[in-house]
Design a protein around this motif. Structure first.
Motif, PDB file in Angstrom:
ATOM      1  N   MET A  65      31.968   7.993 121.196  1.00 22.05           N
ATOM      2  CA  MET A  65      31.087   6.864 121.001  1.00 22.05           C
ATOM      3  C   MET A  65      30.663   6.345 122.367  1.00 22.05           C
ATOM      4  N   PHE A  66      29.421   5.940 122.419  1.00 21.80           N
ATOM      5  CA  PHE A  66      28.851   5.433 123.650  1.00 21.80           C
ATOM      6  C   PHE A  66      28.222   4.073 123.379  1.00 21.80           C
ATOM      7  N   GLU A  67      27.752   3.415 124.441  1.00 25.28           N
ATOM      8  CA  GLU A  67      27.094   2.125 124.276  1.00 25.28           C
ATOM      9  C   GLU A  67      25.830   2.251 123.431  1.00 25.28           C
ATOM     10  N   ASP A  68      25.162   3.405 123.522  1.00 24.66           N
ATOM     11  CA  ASP A  68      23.886   3.587 122.834  1.00 24.66           C
ATOM     12  C   ASP A  68      24.018   4.167 121.430  1.00 24.66           C
ATOM     13  N   GLY A  69      25.181   4.744 121.103  1.00 22.81           N
ATOM     14  CA  GLY A  69      25.328   5.345 119.790  1.00 22.81           C
ATOM     15  C   GLY A  69      26.549   6.235 119.694  1.00 22.81           C
ATOM     16  N   ILE A  70      26.490   7.180 118.772  1.00 20.96           N
ATOM     17  CA  ILE A  70      27.612   8.074 118.482  1.00 20.96           C
ATOM     18  C   ILE A  70      27.185   9.510 118.746  1.00 20.96           C
ATOM     19  N   LEU A  71      28.054  10.235 119.454  1.00 19.56           N
ATOM     20  CA  LEU A  71      27.839  11.645 119.741  1.00 19.56           C
ATOM     21  C   LEU A  71      28.938  12.441 119.059  1.00 19.56           C
ATOM     22  N   SER A  72      28.552  13.408 118.243  1.00 21.25           N
ATOM     23  CA  SER A  72      29.507  14.283 117.584  1.00 21.25           C
ATOM     24  C   SER A  72      28.983  15.707 117.703  1.00 21.25           C
ATOM     25  N   GLY A  73      29.651  16.509 118.519  1.00 20.18           N
ATOM     26  CA  GLY A  73      29.153  17.857 118.773  1.00 20.18           C
ATOM     27  C   GLY A  73      27.830  17.777 119.499  1.00 20.18           C
ATOM     28  N   ASN A  74      26.791  18.339 118.931  1.00 18.27           N
ATOM     29  CA  ASN A  74      25.472  18.258 119.550  1.00 18.27           C
ATOM     30  C   ASN A  74      24.569  17.246 118.839  1.00 18.27           C
ATOM     31  N   ARG A  75      25.138  16.429 117.979  1.00 19.50           N
ATOM     32  CA  ARG A  75      24.355  15.411 117.261  1.00 19.50           C
ATOM     33  C   ARG A  75      24.615  14.034 117.853  1.00 19.50           C
ATOM     34  N   PHE A  76      23.535  13.311 118.092  1.00 22.00           N
ATOM     35  CA  PHE A  76      23.624  11.949 118.614  1.00 22.00           C
ATOM     36  C   PHE A  76      22.822  11.034 117.711  1.00 22.00           C
ATOM     37  N   ILE A  77      23.429   9.929 117.294  1.00 17.63           N
ATOM     38  CA  ILE A  77      22.740   8.931 116.476  1.00 17.63           C
ATOM     39  C   ILE A  77      22.855   7.592 117.197  1.00 17.63           C
ATOM     40  N   THR A  78      21.723   6.955 117.476  1.00 20.40           N
ATOM     41  CA  THR A  78      21.763   5.647 118.127  1.00 20.40           C
ATOM     42  C   THR A  78      22.236   4.607 117.123  1.00 20.40           C
ATOM     43  N   TRP A  79      22.808   3.516 117.644  1.00 26.17           N
ATOM     44  CA  TRP A  79      23.327   2.468 116.764  1.00 26.17           C
ATOM     45  C   TRP A  79      22.238   1.954 115.838  1.00 26.17           C
ATOM     46  N   ARG A  80      21.011   1.814 116.335  1.00 26.62           N
ATOM     47  CA  ARG A  80      19.946   1.230 115.508  1.00 26.62           C
ATOM     48  C   ARG A  80      19.496   2.154 114.375  1.00 26.62           C
ATOM     49  N   ARG A  81      19.805   3.442 114.472  1.00 30.28           N
ATOM     50  CA  ARG A  81      19.410   4.395 113.416  1.00 30.28           C
ATOM     51  C   ARG A  81      20.504   4.623 112.369  1.00 30.28           C
ATOM     52  N   ILE A  82      21.680   4.046 112.569  1.00 27.93           N
ATOM     53  CA  ILE A  82      22.762   4.198 111.587  1.00 27.93           C
ATOM     54  C   ILE A  82      22.466   3.315 110.382  1.00 27.93           C
ATOM     55  N   LYS A  83      22.426   3.922 109.227  1.00 27.49           N
ATOM     56  CA  LYS A  83      22.149   3.199 107.979  1.00 27.49           C
ATOM     57  C   LYS A  83      23.426   2.820 107.239  1.00 27.49           C
ATOM     58  N   SER A  84      24.409   3.721 107.223  1.00 31.62           N
ATOM     59  CA  SER A  84      25.654   3.437 106.509  1.00 31.62           C
ATOM     60  C   SER A  84      26.725   4.417 106.953  1.00 31.62           C
ATOM     61  N   PHE A  85      27.952   4.125 106.537  1.00 27.47           N
ATOM     62  CA  PHE A  85      29.064   5.035 106.773  1.00 27.47           C
ATOM     63  C   PHE A  85      30.075   4.846 105.659  1.00 27.47           C
ATOM     64  N   HIS A  86      30.850   5.884 105.409  1.00 30.72           N
ATOM     65  CA  HIS A  86      31.941   5.771 104.443  1.00 30.72           C
ATOM     66  C   HIS A  86      33.005   6.820 104.749  1.00 30.72           C
ATOM     67  N   PHE A  87      34.209   6.543 104.269  1.00 30.05           N
ATOM     68  CA  PHE A  87      35.344   7.424 104.462  1.00 30.05           C
ATOM     69  C   PHE A  87      35.643   8.145 103.157  1.00 30.05           C
ATOM     70  N   VAL A  88      35.834   9.463 103.246  1.00 34.19           N
ATOM     71  CA  VAL A  88      36.203  10.277 102.091  1.00 34.19           C
ATOM     72  C   VAL A  88      37.637  10.753 102.312  1.00 34.19           C
ATOM     73  N   PRO A  89      38.565  10.406 101.416  1.00 38.62           N
ATOM     74  CA  PRO A  89      39.949  10.867 101.586  1.00 38.62           C
ATOM     75  C   PRO A  89      40.031  12.394 101.507  1.00 38.62           C
ATOM     76  N   ILE A  90      40.867  12.968 102.343  1.00 33.62           N
ATOM     77  CA  ILE A  90      41.068  14.417 102.318  1.00 33.62           C
ATOM     78  C   ILE A  90      42.372  14.705 101.588  1.00 33.62           C
ATOM     79  N   ASP A  91      42.278  15.468 100.524  1.00 27.68           N
ATOM     80  CA  ASP A  91      43.448  15.928  99.785  1.00 27.68           C
ATOM     81  C   ASP A  91      43.190  17.374  99.381  1.00 27.68           C
TER      82      ASP A  91
END
Length: 79
Positions: A1-27
């Motif tokens: 995570m950076f000041e401008d957004g989130i970097l995961s692998g080669n994908r970057f999403i700025t904070w202003r473009r994030i619409k939602s998030f959720h957690f999916v339990p792994i079983d």
């Protein structure tokens, strides 16, 4: 995570473009990670942006809580 957004692998999403998030339990019934002992009882964090989404594996409740607070904080600021 950076000041401008989130970097995961080669994908970057700025904070202003994030619409939602959720957690999916792994079983054992999880679509992709169910048979991996290292991540069972963990979570998959899915962050949805305007054009793309990012998926991250979380293996501890403590990290899930920290990420949830951080993401909520940025979504409220954007709000």
């Amino acid at each position: 995570m950076f000041e401008d957004g989130i970097l995961s692998g080669n994908r970057f999403i700025t904070w202003r473009r994030i619409k939602s998030f959720h957690f999916v339990p792994i079983d054992v019934n999880h679509k992709y990670y169910g048979y991996e002992k290292e991540v069972n009882s963990g979570y998959e964090l899915i962050i949805k942006g305007t054009l793309k989404s990012v998926s991250v594996i979380i293996t501890s409740d403590e990290m899930r809580d920290k990420l949830s607070m951080l993401l909520n904080e940025h979504l409220i600021k954007k709000g």
